[in-house]
Design a protein around this motif. Structure first.
Motif, PDB file in Angstrom:
ATOM      1  N   GLY A  36     -46.231 -14.174 -76.814  1.00 41.51           N
ATOM      2  CA  GLY A  36     -45.078 -15.211 -76.471  1.00 41.51           C
ATOM      3  C   GLY A  36     -45.032 -15.635 -74.931  1.00 41.51           C
ATOM      4  N   GLY A  37     -43.935 -16.276 -74.791  1.00 40.89           N
ATOM      5  CA  GLY A  37     -43.759 -16.804 -73.387  1.00 40.89           C
ATOM      6  C   GLY A  37     -42.775 -17.393 -73.165  1.00 40.89           C
ATOM      7  N   LYS A  38     -42.453 -17.974 -71.782  1.00 40.27           N
ATOM      8  CA  LYS A  38     -41.321 -18.569 -71.289  1.00 40.27           C
ATOM      9  C   LYS A  38     -41.406 -19.920 -71.828  1.00 40.27           C
ATOM     10  CE  LYS A  38     -41.530 -16.110 -67.061  1.00 40.27           C
ATOM     11  NZ  LYS A  38     -42.079 -16.414 -65.663  1.00 40.27           N
ATOM     12  N   PHE A  39     -40.277 -20.495 -72.100  1.00 39.08           N
ATOM     13  CA  PHE A  39     -39.942 -21.970 -72.454  1.00 39.08           C
ATOM     14  C   PHE A  39     -40.291 -22.910 -71.710  1.00 39.08           C
ATOM     15  CE2 PHE A  39     -37.197 -19.325 -75.364  1.00 39.08           C
ATOM     16  CZ  PHE A  39     -37.323 -20.059 -76.674  1.00 39.08           C
ATOM     17  N   GLU A  40     -40.791 -24.121 -72.202  1.00 37.47           N
ATOM     18  CA  GLU A  40     -40.770 -25.256 -71.125  1.00 37.47           C
ATOM     19  C   GLU A  40     -39.817 -26.109 -71.246  1.00 37.47           C
ATOM     20  OE1 GLU A  40     -44.756 -26.842 -71.620  1.00 37.47           O
ATOM     21  OE2 GLU A  40     -45.637 -25.364 -70.433  1.00 37.47           O
ATOM     22  N   ALA A  41     -39.455 -27.134 -70.545  1.00 35.30           N
ATOM     23  CA  ALA A  41     -38.220 -27.521 -70.607  1.00 35.30           C
ATOM     24  C   ALA A  41     -38.136 -28.638 -72.016  1.00 35.30           C
ATOM     25  CB  ALA A  41     -38.007 -29.001 -69.737  1.00 35.30           C
ATOM     26  N   GLY A  42     -37.178 -28.468 -72.868  1.00 36.46           N
ATOM     27  CA  GLY A  42     -36.729 -29.239 -73.968  1.00 36.46           C
ATOM     28  C   GLY A  42     -37.359 -28.450 -75.206  1.00 36.46           C
ATOM     29  N   GLU A  43     -38.188 -27.372 -75.230  1.00 37.18           N
ATOM     30  CA  GLU A  43     -38.965 -26.892 -76.266  1.00 37.18           C
ATOM     31  C   GLU A  43     -37.985 -26.148 -77.008  1.00 37.18           C
ATOM     32  OE1 GLU A  43     -43.697 -25.311 -75.665  1.00 37.18           O
ATOM     33  OE2 GLU A  43     -42.115 -24.071 -74.453  1.00 37.18           O
ATOM     34  N   THR A  44     -38.483 -26.160 -78.320  1.00 41.04           N
ATOM     35  CA  THR A  44     -37.719 -25.215 -79.602  1.00 41.04           C
ATOM     36  C   THR A  44     -38.272 -24.149 -79.398  1.00 41.04           C
ATOM     37  OG1 THR A  44     -39.070 -26.230 -81.312  1.00 41.04           O
ATOM     38  CG2 THR A  44     -37.265 -27.268 -80.657  1.00 41.04           C
ATOM     39  N   ASP A  45     -37.988 -23.056 -80.372  1.00 36.97           N
ATOM     40  CA  ASP A  45     -38.360 -21.752 -80.407  1.00 36.97           C
ATOM     41  C   ASP A  45     -39.748 -22.081 -81.021  1.00 36.97           C
ATOM     42  OD1 ASP A  45     -35.882 -20.968 -79.784  1.00 36.97           O
ATOM     43  OD2 ASP A  45     -35.563 -19.980 -81.610  1.00 36.97           O
ATOM     44  N   ALA A  46     -39.913 -22.893 -82.082  1.00 34.75           N
ATOM     45  CA  ALA A  46     -41.012 -22.890 -82.669  1.00 34.75           C
ATOM     46  C   ALA A  46     -42.167 -23.487 -81.866  1.00 34.75           C
ATOM     47  CB  ALA A  46     -41.097 -23.931 -84.093  1.00 34.75           C
ATOM     48  N   ALA A  47     -41.820 -24.444 -80.959  1.00 38.50           N
ATOM     49  CA  ALA A  47     -42.546 -25.080 -80.329  1.00 38.50           C
ATOM     50  C   ALA A  47     -43.343 -24.233 -78.984  1.00 38.50           C
ATOM     51  CB  ALA A  47     -42.118 -26.596 -79.613  1.00 38.50           C
TER      52      ALA A  47
END
Length: 149
Positions: A36-47
């Motif tokens: 897993g990893g860090k979220f990008e701007a505006g990403e949902t958990d699934a994305a």
């Protein structure tokens, strides 16, 4: 301490030996952790999970078959002075699934969920030792006292 928000996947393989959890070790790290990893701007958990597991392991994340395991906080394994806030999902591995090391992943291991883990033999991230392994082991049908749990 600074906080790092991530999405992580507890991918479980079932076979005749029982259940095993997929762990990864990133290049330059001594500790194993969940993919897993860090979220990008505006990403949902699934994305976020879909992007990360495709980049790291060349496998697909299927949100319809994943179950929310929980939100956990622990000391970051690779970034001193940081706390990781992880949204963790559990998913059963499809039969025959073969993840491969890609991107920053240097090593893959399947950790049996039955029994205990020797941290010296397999150093694990604090998120695993402090939260996730206990939750997964408690929910494992092999270790559960009630049928079908």
């Amino acid at each position: 301490m600074s906080r790092i928000r991530v999405a992580a996947l507890a991918l479980i393989r079932r076979d005749e030996a029982g259940e095993a959890l997929l762990l990864v070790r990133k290049r330059g790290s001594l500790r194993f952790m969940l993919p897993g990893g860090k979220f990008e701007a505006g990403e949902t958990d699934a994305a976020c999970l879909a992007r990360e597991v495709q980049e790291e392991l060349a496998i697909a994340f299927e949100p319809r078959t994943a179950a929310w395991l929980g939100r956990f906080e622990a000391e970051a394994a690779n970034e001193p002075g940081h706390i990781v806030e992880a949204i963790v999902y559990r998913q059963e591995a499809a039969p025959g699934l073969i993840p491969v090391c890609a991107a920053e992943i240097e090593e893959i291991r399947w950790l049996p969920l039955a029994g205990t883990t020797d941290d010296a033999a397999l150093p694990l991230a604090p998120l695993l030792t402090g939260h996730v392994l206990a939750r997964l082991r408690a929910a494992s049908p092999i270790r559960s006292a009630s049928p079908g749990a």
